[in-house]
Design a protein around this motif. Structure first.
Motif, PDB file in Angstrom:
ATOM      1  N   ALA A  12      18.952  51.177  18.982  1.00 43.82           N
ATOM      2  CA  ALA A  12      18.678  51.017  20.416  1.00 43.82           C
ATOM      3  C   ALA A  12      18.581  52.382  21.077  1.00 43.82           C
ATOM      4  CB  ALA A  12      19.773  50.191  21.079  1.00 43.82           C
ATOM      5  N   SER A  13      17.597  52.523  21.935  1.00 48.12           N
ATOM      6  CA  SER A  13      17.467  53.773  22.678  1.00 48.12           C
ATOM      7  C   SER A  13      18.403  53.797  23.878  1.00 48.12           C
ATOM      8  CB  SER A  13      16.020  53.964  23.159  1.00 48.12           C
ATOM      9  OG  SER A  13      15.607  52.857  23.960  1.00 48.12           O
ATOM     10  N   GLU A  14      18.829  52.595  24.325  1.00 51.85           N
ATOM     11  CA  GLU A  14      19.749  52.513  25.456  1.00 51.85           C
ATOM     12  C   GLU A  14      20.600  51.250  25.349  1.00 51.85           C
ATOM     13  OE1 GLU A  14      18.584  53.661  29.673  1.00 51.85           O
ATOM     14  OE2 GLU A  14      18.818  51.475  29.901  1.00 51.85           O
ATOM     15  N   VAL A  15      21.881  51.403  25.593  1.00 48.55           N
ATOM     16  CA  VAL A  15      22.802  50.277  25.585  1.00 48.55           C
ATOM     17  C   VAL A  15      23.528  50.241  26.932  1.00 48.55           C
ATOM     18  CG1 VAL A  15      24.827  49.217  24.520  1.00 48.55           C
ATOM     19  CG2 VAL A  15      23.134  50.394  23.089  1.00 48.55           C
ATOM     20  N   GLU A  16      23.422  49.120  27.597  1.00 49.89           N
ATOM     21  CA  GLU A  16      24.071  48.956  28.895  1.00 49.89           C
ATOM     22  C   GLU A  16      25.241  47.984  28.741  1.00 49.89           C
ATOM     23  OE1 GLU A  16      22.163  48.669  33.226  1.00 49.89           O
ATOM     24  OE2 GLU A  16      22.055  46.765  32.140  1.00 49.89           O
ATOM     25  N   ILE A  17      26.426  48.442  29.124  1.00 45.63           N
ATOM     26  CA  ILE A  17      27.634  47.620  29.044  1.00 45.63           C
ATOM     27  C   ILE A  17      28.038  47.216  30.461  1.00 45.63           C
ATOM     28  CG2 ILE A  17      30.040  47.516  28.299  1.00 45.63           C
ATOM     29  CD1 ILE A  17      29.384  49.740  26.289  1.00 45.63           C
ATOM     30  N   VAL A  18      28.159  45.914  30.666  1.00 44.59           N
ATOM     31  CA  VAL A  18      28.521  45.389  31.982  1.00 44.59           C
ATOM     32  C   VAL A  18      29.831  44.615  31.854  1.00 44.59           C
ATOM     33  CG1 VAL A  18      27.806  44.004  33.962  1.00 44.59           C
ATOM     34  CG2 VAL A  18      26.077  45.198  32.581  1.00 44.59           C
ATOM     35  N   ILE A  19      30.797  44.965  32.705  1.00 41.69           N
ATOM     36  CA  ILE A  19      32.083  44.267  32.738  1.00 41.69           C
ATOM     37  C   ILE A  19      32.131  43.429  34.008  1.00 41.69           C
ATOM     38  CG2 ILE A  19      34.588  44.497  32.653  1.00 41.69           C
ATOM     39  CD1 ILE A  19      33.266  45.670  30.224  1.00 41.69           C
ATOM     40  N   ARG A  20      32.481  42.149  33.865  1.00 45.74           N
ATOM     41  CA  ARG A  20      32.582  41.244  35.011  1.00 45.74           C
ATOM     42  C   ARG A  20      33.956  40.577  35.024  1.00 45.74           C
ATOM     43  NH1 ARG A  20      27.404  40.567  36.982  1.00 45.74           N
ATOM     44  NH2 ARG A  20      25.717  41.038  35.490  1.00 45.74           N
ATOM     45  N   ASP A  21      34.409  40.237  36.234  1.00 44.18           N
ATOM     46  CA  ASP A  21      35.681  39.520  36.346  1.00 44.18           C
ATOM     47  C   ASP A  21      35.459  38.034  36.105  1.00 44.18           C
ATOM     48  OD1 ASP A  21      34.592  38.468  38.690  1.00 44.18           O
ATOM     49  OD2 ASP A  21      35.728  39.796  40.010  1.00 44.18           O
ATOM     50  N   SER A  22      36.515  37.233  36.232  1.00 45.92           N
ATOM     51  CA  SER A  22      36.432  35.809  35.931  1.00 45.92           C
ATOM     52  C   SER A  22      35.504  35.055  36.877  1.00 45.92           C
ATOM     53  CB  SER A  22      37.825  35.168  35.982  1.00 45.92           C
ATOM     54  OG  SER A  22      38.416  35.370  37.263  1.00 45.92           O
ATOM     55  N   SER A  23      35.212  35.639  38.044  1.00 46.14           N
ATOM     56  CA  SER A  23      34.304  35.010  39.012  1.00 46.14           C
ATOM     57  C   SER A  23      32.858  35.439  38.807  1.00 46.14           C
ATOM     58  CB  SER A  23      34.743  35.339  40.444  1.00 46.14           C
ATOM     59  OG  SER A  23      36.042  34.844  40.698  1.00 46.14           O
ATOM     60  N   ASP A  29      38.350  52.242  30.562  1.00 47.88           N
ATOM     61  CA  ASP A  29      39.594  52.755  31.128  1.00 47.88           C
ATOM     62  C   ASP A  29      40.206  51.851  32.189  1.00 47.88           C
ATOM     63  OD1 ASP A  29      37.781  53.099  33.164  1.00 47.88           O
ATOM     64  OD2 ASP A  29      37.830  55.294  33.149  1.00 47.88           O
ATOM     65  N   GLY A  30      39.576  50.695  32.426  1.00 50.23           N
ATOM     66  CA  GLY A  30      40.129  49.770  33.406  1.00 50.23           C
ATOM     67  C   GLY A  30      39.796  50.102  34.839  1.00 50.23           C
ATOM     68  N   LYS A  31      38.772  50.932  35.014  1.00 52.48           N
ATOM     69  CA  LYS A  31      38.383  51.326  36.363  1.00 52.48           C
ATOM     70  C   LYS A  31      37.003  50.769  36.725  1.00 52.48           C
ATOM     71  CE  LYS A  31      40.975  55.685  36.146  1.00 52.48           C
ATOM     72  NZ  LYS A  31      42.025  55.261  37.115  1.00 52.48           N
ATOM     73  N   THR A  32      36.739  50.667  38.021  1.00 53.39           N
ATOM     74  CA  THR A  32      35.438  50.243  38.511  1.00 53.39           C
ATOM     75  C   THR A  32      34.464  51.412  38.462  1.00 53.39           C
ATOM     76  OG1 THR A  32      35.901  50.848  40.809  1.00 53.39           O
ATOM     77  CG2 THR A  32      36.599  48.637  40.082  1.00 53.39           C
ATOM     78  N   ASP A  46      41.226  51.421  39.982  1.00 52.65           N
ATOM     79  CA  ASP A  46      41.848  50.580  38.959  1.00 52.65           C
ATOM     80  C   ASP A  46      41.698  49.099  39.309  1.00 52.65           C
ATOM     81  OD1 ASP A  46      42.738  52.720  37.416  1.00 52.65           O
ATOM     82  OD2 ASP A  46      44.587  52.921  38.582  1.00 52.65           O
ATOM     83  N   VAL A  47      41.366  48.285  38.310  1.00 52.17           N
ATOM     84  CA  VAL A  47      41.250  46.843  38.518  1.00 52.17           C
ATOM     85  C   VAL A  47      42.512  46.173  38.008  1.00 52.17           C
ATOM     86  CG1 VAL A  47      38.737  46.937  38.309  1.00 52.17           C
ATOM     87  CG2 VAL A  47      40.133  46.433  36.300  1.00 52.17           C
ATOM     88  N   PRO A  48      42.812  44.944  38.476  1.00 55.32           N
ATOM     89  CA  PRO A  48      44.030  44.243  38.022  1.00 55.32           C
ATOM     90  C   PRO A  48      43.973  43.928  36.524  1.00 55.32           C
ATOM     91  CG  PRO A  48      43.139  43.238  40.022  1.00 55.32           C
ATOM     92  CD  PRO A  48      42.096  44.190  39.523  1.00 55.32           C
TER      93      PRO A  48
END
Length: 227
Positions: free
Chosen positions: A125-136, A158-161, A166-168
């Protein structure tokens, strides 16, 4: 033969079958009742042809055999299902304490520890995008990685936005979008850790891996102890 009487017997047999089975299929007893009714009501002057009677007896024998085969297959299916359930439950219990790998798009964010995002690509892959979402489903973090080879990869969240807040603690969903130019690259997310809990549910056996619960069927590998 009195056709009216035979029809009446046929209707009675059909009604009895419906009351017993709830459908329109003729069972063994109903077929026998119909055959006896035909013999009792046949015209003495013009009795049932021997070949026809033999044919009906052969049909009755076939019905009887099919019912027996069906009952046997049903019992076999039930036995196999019980064996599968027992084997699954036994295997699930033996997994506790072992290091396992399972398919999952979830990560568990611990207190000050961050979370490992594991994924594999089926192509470069030339580019990989990682997206983190909460339960909602709300996006909390997006990271773009330039260039990744086929195979397994790890990214430490690292648990940050995106703004460094910092996120819960808790579980978050991971989405991997990989591309190679204009072509999309197939990606899978997985988790690795210690199986520390087994839960038996109506939907099947669930294994908890460092706080993330997955169906037992999603487990891909189990580490073998050196002892």
């Amino acid at each position: 033969m009195d056709i009216g009487q035979v029809d009446a017997q046929t209707q009675l047999a059909s009604q009895n079958e419906k009351s017993l089975t709830g459908n329109n299929k003729m069972g063994q007893d109903q077929f026998l009742q119909l055959l006896v009714a035909q013999m009792q009501n046949q015209d003495p002057i013009n009795p049932m042809d021997g070949k026809e009677f033999a044919s009906q007896l052969a049909q009755f024998n076939s019905v009887e055999q099919l019912i027996g085969v069906n009952d046997g297959l049903e019992q076999l299916s039930q036995s196999q299902q019980m064996m599968r359930t027992e084997l699954t439950n036994s295997m699930a219990s033996s997994l506790t304490g072992k290091n396992v790998r399972a398919l999952s798009n979830k990560v568990n964010l611990g207190s000050g520890e961050g979370a490992d995002v594991n994924y594999d690509l089926n192509n470069t892959a030339s580019e990989v995008e990682i997206v983190i979402r909460d339960s909602s489903g709300n996006e909390v973090r997006r990271e773009t990685i330039d260039g990744a080879s086929a195979g397994e990869h790890n990214w430490k969240w690292d648990g940050k936005t995106n703004d460094g807040v910092d996120v819960p603690d808790g579980q978050y969903n991971v989405e991997i979008n990989a591309t190679n130019g204009d072509e999309s690259v197939k990606a899978r997310t997985f988790i690795e850790g210690t199986a520390n809990k087994v839960r038996f549910t109506g939907e099947g056996v669930k294994i908890s891996i460092d706080g993330v619960e997955v169906p037992i069927g999603d487990i891909e590998t189990v580490a073998v102890s050196d002892k």
